[in-house]
Design a protein around this motif. Structure first.
Motif, mmCIF file in Angstrom:
data_model
loop_
_atom_site.group_PDB
_atom_site.id
_atom_site.type_symbol
_atom_site.label_atom_id
_atom_site.label_comp_id
_atom_site.label_asym_id
_atom_site.label_seq_id
_atom_site.Cartn_x
_atom_site.Cartn_y
_atom_site.Cartn_z
ATOM 1 N N VAL A 74 0.893 -1.136 0.035
ATOM 2 C CA VAL A 74 -0.005 -0.049 0.046
ATOM 3 C C VAL A 74 0.972 1.255 0.012
ATOM 4 O O VAL A 74 1.665 1.424 1.076
ATOM 5 N N VAL A 75 0.863 1.973 -1.165
ATOM 6 C CA VAL A 75 1.625 3.070 -1.243
ATOM 7 C C VAL A 75 1.042 4.306 -0.918
ATOM 8 O O VAL A 75 0.167 4.627 -1.932
ATOM 9 N N LEU A 76 1.453 5.101 0.135
ATOM 10 C CA LEU A 76 0.498 6.100 0.431
ATOM 11 C C LEU A 76 0.866 7.317 -0.328
ATOM 12 O O LEU A 76 2.260 7.612 -0.501
ATOM 13 N N LEU A 77 -0.164 7.884 -0.837
ATOM 14 C CA LEU A 77 0.286 9.157 -1.857
ATOM 15 C C LEU A 77 0.149 10.579 -1.205
ATOM 16 O O LEU A 77 -0.520 10.594 -0.275
ATOM 17 N N ALA A 78 0.796 11.576 -1.668
ATOM 18 C CA ALA A 78 0.639 12.670 -1.164
ATOM 19 C C ALA A 78 -0.594 13.459 -1.511
ATOM 20 O O ALA A 78 -1.093 13.149 -2.615
ATOM 21 N N ASP A 79 -1.089 14.223 -0.789
ATOM 22 C CA ASP A 79 -2.332 15.098 -1.010
ATOM 23 C C ASP A 79 -1.931 15.950 -2.330
ATOM 24 O O ASP A 79 -0.870 16.382 -2.333
ATOM 25 N N PRO A 80 -2.932 16.130 -3.105
ATOM 26 C CA PRO A 80 -2.479 17.094 -4.221
ATOM 27 C C PRO A 80 -2.190 18.397 -3.490
ATOM 28 O O PRO A 80 -2.471 19.062 -2.636
ATOM 29 N N PRO A 81 -1.238 19.397 -4.309
ATOM 30 C CA PRO A 81 -0.809 20.432 -4.132
ATOM 31 C C PRO A 81 -1.880 21.496 -3.913
ATOM 32 O O PRO A 81 -2.993 21.401 -4.753
ATOM 33 N N ALA A 82 -1.863 22.564 -3.166
ATOM 34 C CA ALA A 82 -2.872 23.730 -2.856
ATOM 35 C C ALA A 82 -3.136 24.256 -4.229
ATOM 36 O O ALA A 82 -4.398 24.678 -4.524
ATOM 37 N N HIS A 83 -2.463 24.137 -5.067
ATOM 38 C CA HIS A 83 -2.336 24.885 -6.450
ATOM 39 C C HIS A 83 -3.511 24.093 -7.492
ATOM 40 O O HIS A 83 -3.918 24.718 -8.318
ATOM 41 N N GLN A 84 -3.526 23.032 -7.066
ATOM 42 C CA GLN A 84 -4.157 22.066 -8.288
ATOM 43 C C GLN A 84 -5.715 22.029 -7.724
ATOM 44 O O GLN A 84 -6.187 22.554 -6.703
ATOM 45 N N ILE A 85 -6.639 21.625 -9.003
ATOM 46 C CA ILE A 85 -7.951 21.866 -8.903
ATOM 47 C C ILE A 85 -8.507 20.377 -7.863
ATOM 48 O O ILE A 85 -9.871 20.682 -7.854
ATOM 49 N N LEU A 86 -7.816 19.567 -7.904
ATOM 50 C CA LEU A 86 -8.446 18.127 -7.385
ATOM 51 C C LEU A 86 -8.571 18.517 -5.784
ATOM 52 O O LEU A 86 -7.785 19.070 -5.172
ATOM 53 N N ALA A 87 -9.823 18.195 -5.401
ATOM 54 C CA ALA A 87 -10.047 18.416 -3.728
ATOM 55 C C ALA A 87 -9.270 17.365 -3.083
ATOM 56 O O ALA A 87 -8.854 16.318 -3.602
ATOM 57 N N PRO A 88 -8.466 17.846 -2.087
ATOM 58 C CA PRO A 88 -7.861 16.962 -1.285
ATOM 59 C C PRO A 88 -8.312 15.629 -0.701
ATOM 60 O O PRO A 88 -9.682 15.736 -0.356
#
Length: 164
Positions: A74-88
């Motif tokens: 299970v590879v934990l991914l970083a939350d999308p950066p604040a400048h991206q449009i994807l919801a955290p």
């Protein structure tokens, strides 16, 4: 048949290497243009590093009669950066491997259930299983566990770099 699922330990490295290489050989048969068999020392180094440091990779193993016959990463991914449009959204990738002689015995399902629980304990709300469409067995396995399409990943093979 009793299946024990537990966190991988440093003593499991040889079994993890065996699982990764067996999985690579199986995938190589699917499409040798996409897959390869990595160097055994590179694989050993990866697992030794992941199991000896604070890592964003959780590894669980499945034991049957004292033998490690499967694993899930299970590879934990970083939350999308604040400048991206994807919801955290806390997300993870999942990779499951079961030795050929133990497929169809519930090992993969037990690993997947334990991985989902471990991911939830780390705040993960979505798990991705990146699979090439030609891997029918993996598509069937993850689909039967409730995984479904989420967007489309498009790719384009680039030509060889231009000589400078």
């Amino acid at each position: 048949m009793s299946i024990l699922i537990r966190a991988a330990e440093r003593e499991d490295v040889p079994a993890l290497v065996r699982l990764r290489l067996a999985n690579a050989e199986r995938h190589l048969q699917l499409d040798p243009a996409v897959y390869r068999v990595p160097d055994v020392e590179d694989v050993r180094g990866h697992f030794e590093e992941v199991l000896s440091t604070e890592s964003k990779v959780l590894i669980l193993v499945a034991e049957v009669v004292g033998e490690v016959v499967g694993m899930v990463e299970v590879v934990l991914l970083a939350d999308p950066p604040a400048h991206q449009i994807l919801a955290p959204c806390r997300a993870a990738e999942i990779h499951t491997v079961v030795l050929d002689g133990h497929r169809g015995e519930g090992v993969g399902s037990a690993l997947l259930t334990a991985a989902e629980q471990a991911a939830a304990e780390h705040g993960v709300s979505i798990i991705y299983a990146g699979i090439f469409a030609s891997n029918n067995g993996a598509v069937r396995f993850y689909s039967s566990a409730g995984f479904g399409p989420r967007g489309i990943l498009l790719s384009k093979q680039q030509g060889a770099p231009l000589a400078g």
